[in-house]
Design an enzyme around this catalytic site. Sequence first.
Site, PDB file in Angstrom:
ATOM      1  N   ASN A  10     -15.476  27.278  55.589  1.00 58.29           N
ATOM      2  CA  ASN A  10     -15.725  25.905  55.137  1.00 58.29           C
ATOM      3  C   ASN A  10     -17.231  25.625  55.230  1.00 58.29           C
ATOM      4  O   ASN A  10     -17.827  25.740  56.308  1.00 58.29           O
ATOM      5  CB  ASN A  10     -14.909  24.946  56.024  1.00 58.29           C
ATOM      6  CG  ASN A  10     -15.097  23.497  55.639  1.00 58.29           C
ATOM      7  OD1 ASN A  10     -16.209  23.057  55.372  1.00 58.29           O
ATOM      8  ND2 ASN A  10     -14.016  22.747  55.637  1.00 58.29           N
ATOM      9  N   HIS A  13     -20.593  21.606  56.267  1.00 58.30           N
ATOM     10  CA  HIS A  13     -21.685  21.153  57.136  1.00 58.30           C
ATOM     11  C   HIS A  13     -23.050  21.744  56.763  1.00 58.30           C
ATOM     12  O   HIS A  13     -24.069  21.317  57.303  1.00 58.30           O
ATOM     13  CB  HIS A  13     -21.305  21.333  58.600  1.00 58.30           C
ATOM     14  CG  HIS A  13     -20.138  20.450  58.924  1.00 58.30           C
ATOM     15  ND1 HIS A  13     -20.186  19.083  58.743  1.00 58.30           N
ATOM     16  CD2 HIS A  13     -18.870  20.731  59.320  1.00 58.30           C
ATOM     17  CE1 HIS A  13     -19.007  18.558  59.043  1.00 58.30           C
ATOM     18  NE2 HIS A  13     -18.199  19.533  59.392  1.00 58.30           N
ATOM     19  N   HIS A  46     -14.702  20.261  51.186  1.00 59.83           N
ATOM     20  CA  HIS A  46     -13.968  18.982  51.196  1.00 59.83           C
ATOM     21  C   HIS A  46     -14.831  17.920  50.521  1.00 59.83           C
ATOM     22  O   HIS A  46     -15.876  17.538  51.058  1.00 59.83           O
ATOM     23  CB  HIS A  46     -13.678  18.603  52.656  1.00 59.83           C
ATOM     24  CG  HIS A  46     -12.880  17.343  52.827  1.00 59.83           C
ATOM     25  ND1 HIS A  46     -12.519  16.862  54.063  1.00 59.83           N
ATOM     26  CD2 HIS A  46     -12.369  16.458  51.929  1.00 59.83           C
ATOM     27  CE1 HIS A  46     -11.819  15.747  53.926  1.00 59.83           C
ATOM     28  NE2 HIS A  46     -11.734  15.473  52.641  1.00 59.83           N
ATOM     29  N   ARG A  48     -15.260  14.451  50.070  1.00 57.15           N
ATOM     30  CA  ARG A  48     -14.748  13.196  50.649  1.00 57.15           C
ATOM     31  C   ARG A  48     -15.026  12.026  49.729  1.00 57.15           C
ATOM     32  O   ARG A  48     -15.974  12.047  48.952  1.00 57.15           O
ATOM     33  CB  ARG A  48     -15.414  12.937  52.002  1.00 57.15           C
ATOM     34  CG  ARG A  48     -14.799  13.728  53.136  1.00 57.15           C
ATOM     35  CD  ARG A  48     -15.471  13.370  54.450  1.00 57.15           C
ATOM     36  NE  ARG A  48     -14.683  13.834  55.571  1.00 57.15           N
ATOM     37  CZ  ARG A  48     -13.770  13.110  56.225  1.00 57.15           C
ATOM     38  NH1 ARG A  48     -13.545  11.860  55.886  1.00 57.15           N
ATOM     39  NH2 ARG A  48     -13.097  13.628  57.224  1.00 57.15           N
ATOM     40  N   ARG A  52     -19.957  12.252  51.990  1.00 55.23           N
ATOM     41  CA  ARG A  52     -20.903  12.374  53.117  1.00 55.23           C
ATOM     42  C   ARG A  52     -21.476  13.777  53.245  1.00 55.23           C
ATOM     43  O   ARG A  52     -22.516  13.971  53.836  1.00 55.23           O
ATOM     44  CB  ARG A  52     -20.237  11.941  54.421  1.00 55.23           C
ATOM     45  CG  ARG A  52     -19.217  12.916  54.928  1.00 55.23           C
ATOM     46  CD  ARG A  52     -18.701  12.529  56.285  1.00 55.23           C
ATOM     47  NE  ARG A  52     -17.878  11.335  56.245  1.00 55.23           N
ATOM     48  CZ  ARG A  52     -16.985  11.028  57.177  1.00 55.23           C
ATOM     49  NH1 ARG A  52     -16.849  11.815  58.223  1.00 55.23           N
ATOM     50  NH2 ARG A  52     -16.242   9.949  57.091  1.00 55.23           N
ATOM     51  N   GLU A  73     -10.589  20.863  49.303  1.00 58.54           N
ATOM     52  CA  GLU A  73      -9.914  19.894  50.190  1.00 58.54           C
ATOM     53  C   GLU A  73     -10.094  18.509  49.624  1.00 58.54           C
ATOM     54  O   GLU A  73     -11.211  18.109  49.276  1.00 58.54           O
ATOM     55  CB  GLU A  73     -10.550  19.936  51.576  1.00 58.54           C
ATOM     56  CG  GLU A  73      -9.893  20.916  52.494  1.00 58.54           C
ATOM     57  CD  GLU A  73     -10.438  20.767  53.902  1.00 58.54           C
ATOM     58  OE1 GLU A  73     -10.720  19.634  54.322  1.00 58.54           O
ATOM     59  OE2 GLU A  73     -10.591  21.788  54.553  1.00 58.54           O
ATOM     60  N   THR A 104     -11.473  15.251  59.992  1.00 58.92           N
ATOM     61  CA  THR A 104     -10.074  14.988  59.649  1.00 58.92           C
ATOM     62  C   THR A 104      -9.228  14.915  60.925  1.00 58.92           C
ATOM     63  O   THR A 104      -8.998  15.924  61.585  1.00 58.92           O
ATOM     64  CB  THR A 104      -9.545  16.101  58.715  1.00 58.92           C
ATOM     65  OG1 THR A 104     -10.525  16.341  57.707  1.00 58.92           O
ATOM     66  CG2 THR A 104      -8.240  15.689  58.072  1.00 58.92           C
ATOM     67  N   GLU A 154      -0.968  23.925  55.887  1.00 55.23           N
ATOM     68  CA  GLU A 154      -2.022  24.312  56.829  1.00 55.23           C
ATOM     69  C   GLU A 154      -1.779  23.509  58.101  1.00 55.23           C
ATOM     70  O   GLU A 154      -1.746  22.274  58.073  1.00 55.23           O
ATOM     71  CB  GLU A 154      -3.417  24.020  56.264  1.00 55.23           C
ATOM     72  CG  GLU A 154      -4.496  24.426  57.271  1.00 55.23           C
ATOM     73  CD  GLU A 154      -5.896  24.520  56.678  1.00 55.23           C
ATOM     74  OE1 GLU A 154      -6.024  24.817  55.479  1.00 55.23           O
ATOM     75  OE2 GLU A 154      -6.857  24.284  57.431  1.00 55.23           O
ATOM     76  N   HIS A 197      -8.929  23.989  61.967  1.00 55.49           N
ATOM     77  CA  HIS A 197      -9.607  22.823  62.534  1.00 55.49           C
ATOM     78  C   HIS A 197     -10.015  23.069  63.978  1.00 55.49           C
ATOM     79  O   HIS A 197      -9.178  23.319  64.833  1.00 55.49           O
ATOM     80  CB  HIS A 197      -8.779  21.527  62.464  1.00 55.49           C
ATOM     81  CG  HIS A 197      -9.676  20.319  62.427  1.00 55.49           C
ATOM     82  ND1 HIS A 197     -10.254  19.814  63.542  1.00 55.49           N
ATOM     83  CD2 HIS A 197     -10.126  19.573  61.393  1.00 55.49           C
ATOM     84  CE1 HIS A 197     -11.020  18.788  63.208  1.00 55.49           C
ATOM     85  NE2 HIS A 197     -10.963  18.625  61.897  1.00 55.49           N
TER      86      HIS A 197
HETATM   87  N1  PXP Z   1      -8.868  22.824  57.585  1.00 53.54           N
HETATM   88  C1  PXP Z   1      -8.881  21.548  57.151  1.00 53.54           C
HETATM   89  C2  PXP Z   1      -7.739  21.081  56.329  1.00 53.54           C
HETATM   90  C3  PXP Z   1      -9.951  20.680  57.440  1.00 53.54           C
HETATM   91  O1  PXP Z   1      -9.932  19.409  57.017  1.00 53.54           O
HETATM   92  C4  PXP Z   1     -11.051  21.196  58.166  1.00 53.54           C
HETATM   93  C5  PXP Z   1     -12.232  20.312  58.450  1.00 53.54           C
HETATM   94  O2  PXP Z   1     -12.815  19.903  57.261  1.00 53.54           O
HETATM   95  C6  PXP Z   1     -11.006  22.526  58.571  1.00 53.54           C
HETATM   96  C7  PXP Z   1      -9.894  23.321  58.293  1.00 53.54           C
HETATM   97  C8  PXP Z   1     -12.143  23.167  59.299  1.00 53.54           C
HETATM   98  O3  PXP Z   1     -12.343  22.546  60.523  1.00 53.54           O
HETATM   99  P1  PXP Z   1     -13.647  22.901  61.363  1.00 53.54           P
HETATM  100  O4  PXP Z   1     -14.822  22.463  60.545  1.00 53.54           O
HETATM  101  O5  PXP Z   1     -13.476  22.141  62.619  1.00 53.54           O
HETATM  102  O6  PXP Z   1     -13.631  24.390  61.563  1.00 53.54           O
END
Ligand code: PXP
Length: 247
Positions: A10, A13, A46, A48, A52, A73, A104, A154, A197
Amino acid sequence: MTSTPRLGVNIDHVATIRNARGGDAPSPVRAALMAEQAGADGITAHLREDRRHIRDDDITALMQALTVPLNFEMAATDEMREIALRHRPHAACIVPEKREERTTEGGLGVAQDQARLAEYIAPLRDAGCRVSMFIEPDPIQIAACARIGAPVIELHTGTFCEAHLSGDTARCDAELARIATGVRVGIEEGLEVHAGHGLDFETARLICAVPDIAELNIGHFLIGEAIFVGLTEAIHLMRAAMIEGTA
Ligand code: PXP
């Protein structure tokens, strides 16, 4: 022996850091391509409602640049579905979204919103997107996902990761057992099961000991770790932790 889950990276960030200064650097697409080179099996982003981190033009650029699947996402809104149907990413992961949350928090209430969500995901599925529902490892929610025709779930690993960080081993074991039960129920319902997550090297290793998870999606920790060791090395270390955990 089950196989090691796929690793979805992901890159939200990277966009968070870019947006802090309003310019174009660091580029989420550059990070995604580097992740791909480092062996990521997929990229997650994602979009949003408040934009952001990831922006609309990032999704366009990712769709053009990537050779691995994009997991888009999205909240279950009309605007996001329109965007997803325009791009037709490999996967669409439906997540709950609140403007005021930092990340999330918790999973979707699929059982409480079954009729609307069944109708909501049908056009995405018809367009060829692999729809996944981000839920707590709760058998009621898992069964509801199967009923609405979602092929993938998920499971939210946030509570497990918090328990692990707190050092409360009994709570950590209980949360891991809850995830293992969720995976089993999901498989019995005929679903493909992903998880994610809050995962880091250690929690990803522990999660990989749970059989039959097809994919982990990991963002914040990997991007943070990249500051110290580089993104390629962070992904290699994560893959090694996942292989160790599976064995
Ligand atoms: N899976 C989903 C569905 C999420 O919303 C997120 C966070 O955006 C993640 C995985 C990844 O989480 P993290 O950034 O804490 O690894």
